[in-house]
Design an enzyme around this catalytic site. Structure first.
Site, PDB file in Angstrom:
ATOM      1  N   HIS A  18      -6.720  48.170 -24.917  1.00 48.01           N
ATOM      2  CA  HIS A  18      -7.519  47.330 -25.814  1.00 48.01           C
ATOM      3  C   HIS A  18      -7.571  47.942 -27.223  1.00 48.01           C
ATOM      4  CE1 HIS A  18      -9.873  46.064 -21.985  1.00 48.01           C
ATOM      5  NE2 HIS A  18      -9.147  45.027 -22.362  1.00 48.01           N
ATOM      6  N   LYS A  42     -15.274  37.233 -12.914  1.00 47.90           N
ATOM      7  CA  LYS A  42     -15.157  38.664 -12.587  1.00 47.90           C
ATOM      8  C   LYS A  42     -16.541  39.251 -12.323  1.00 47.90           C
ATOM      9  CE  LYS A  42     -11.080  39.375 -15.509  1.00 47.90           C
ATOM     10  NZ  LYS A  42     -10.570  40.003 -16.747  1.00 47.90           N
ATOM     11  N   ARG A  95       0.635  42.306 -21.804  1.00 49.59           N
ATOM     12  CA  ARG A  95       1.348  43.429 -21.191  1.00 49.59           C
ATOM     13  C   ARG A  95       2.578  42.990 -20.418  1.00 49.59           C
ATOM     14  NH1 ARG A  95      -4.087  44.983 -18.267  1.00 49.59           N
ATOM     15  NH2 ARG A  95      -3.852  42.738 -18.123  1.00 49.59           N
ATOM     16  N   SER A 132      -8.588  47.187 -17.215  1.00 46.60           N
ATOM     17  CA  SER A 132      -9.976  47.545 -16.900  1.00 46.60           C
ATOM     18  C   SER A 132     -10.202  47.560 -15.391  1.00 46.60           C
ATOM     19  CB  SER A 132     -10.939  46.543 -17.546  1.00 46.60           C
ATOM     20  OG  SER A 132     -10.853  46.599 -18.932  1.00 46.60           O
TER      21      SER A 132
HETATM   22  O1  PNS Z   1     -10.901  40.121 -20.571  1.00 48.53           O
HETATM   23  P1  PNS Z   1     -10.879  38.768 -19.897  1.00 48.53           P
HETATM   24  O2  PNS Z   1     -11.875  38.726 -18.752  1.00 48.53           O
HETATM   25  O3  PNS Z   1      -9.514  38.350 -19.477  1.00 48.53           O
HETATM   26  O4  PNS Z   1     -11.378  37.699 -21.015  1.00 48.53           O
HETATM   27  C1  PNS Z   1     -11.438  36.311 -20.720  1.00 48.53           C
HETATM   28  C2  PNS Z   1     -12.365  35.614 -21.696  1.00 48.53           C
HETATM   29  C3  PNS Z   1     -13.774  36.184 -21.580  1.00 48.53           C
HETATM   30  C4  PNS Z   1     -11.864  35.830 -23.121  1.00 48.53           C
HETATM   31  C5  PNS Z   1     -12.353  34.087 -21.350  1.00 48.53           C
HETATM   32  O5  PNS Z   1     -12.853  33.936 -20.046  1.00 48.53           O
HETATM   33  C6  PNS Z   1     -13.176  33.249 -22.310  1.00 48.53           C
HETATM   34  O6  PNS Z   1     -12.723  32.960 -23.397  1.00 48.53           O
HETATM   35  N1  PNS Z   1     -14.404  32.880 -21.930  1.00 48.53           N
HETATM   36  C7  PNS Z   1     -15.322  32.112 -22.784  1.00 48.53           C
HETATM   37  C8  PNS Z   1     -15.585  30.701 -22.258  1.00 48.53           C
HETATM   38  C9  PNS Z   1     -14.618  29.691 -22.852  1.00 48.53           C
HETATM   39  O7  PNS Z   1     -14.557  29.481 -24.047  1.00 48.53           O
HETATM   40  N2  PNS Z   1     -13.833  29.041 -21.966  1.00 48.53           N
HETATM   41  C10 PNS Z   1     -12.911  27.984 -22.327  1.00 48.53           C
HETATM   42  C11 PNS Z   1     -11.612  28.432 -22.972  1.00 48.53           C
HETATM   43  S1  PNS Z   1     -10.676  29.565 -22.046  1.00 48.53           S
END
Ligand code: PNS
Length: 160
Positions: A18, A42, A95, A132
């Protein structure tokens, strides 16, 4: 024009991968928001405020540019935050092809929702295997996570 981008994620905890991507993005955009977002898919290890604090410590430790702001978002869509702060770009680290498959639908939905584009950045190959979830598993079983996380995170996980 002030180019503002958001790097969203669970950051549970933040890893060297990150920090690698955050540093690269900070060199491209005028202002970078690192946004800790709760991912309901998660189960979390760390509270959101702790994740924010560890990211701030890790950014200082890596001496990254000063145009980075760390915050969290829990009240709606990611693109709502982007609109609120005037960001029209989301940055994600990629990645592998697995990440491309995971990120592509979210990128398209975010573009459809609010016209926010997603830019994919590649981390150093040295960080390509770091996640993570791997860090959480190694830490929970008493293994050494120092090769994968900033010093502040390793110290925090070892004391816990
Ligand atoms: O590190 P991660 O868990 O892969 O991140 C995923 C994250 C938190 C960026 C994604 O779940 C997210 O954007 N959540 C916010 C809710 C949202 O906007 N959802 C609709 C579009 S994906």
């Amino acid at each position: 024009m002030n180019r503002i981008a958001v790097v969203p994620g669970s950051f549970d905890p933040v890893t060297l991968g990150h920090i690698d991507v955050i540093g690269r993005a900070a060199n491209i955009f005028d202002e970078l928001h690192v946004l800790v977002v709760h991912n309901p898919d998660k189960s979390a290890l760390l509270p959101i405020a702790q994740r924010v604090s560890l990211i701030e410590q890790s950014i200082a430790e890596a001496n990254l540019p000063k145009n980075i702001r760390v915050t969290s978002w829990s009240v709606g869509l990611l693109v709502d935050y982007c609109t609120e702060v005037g960001a029209n770009v989301i940055v994600k680290g990629i990645r592998s092809q697995i990440d491309v498959a995971y990120e592509t639908p979210m990128a398209i939905v975010n573009r459809n929702l609010a016209g926010v584009e997603t830019v994919f950045l590649l981390p150093s190959p040295a960080n390509a295997h770091v996640s993570s979830s791997l860090v959480r598993q190694v830490a929970s079983l008493g293994g050494d996570v120092a090769p994968y996380v900033p010093k502040a995170v390793a110290a925090f996980l070892q004391q816990g």
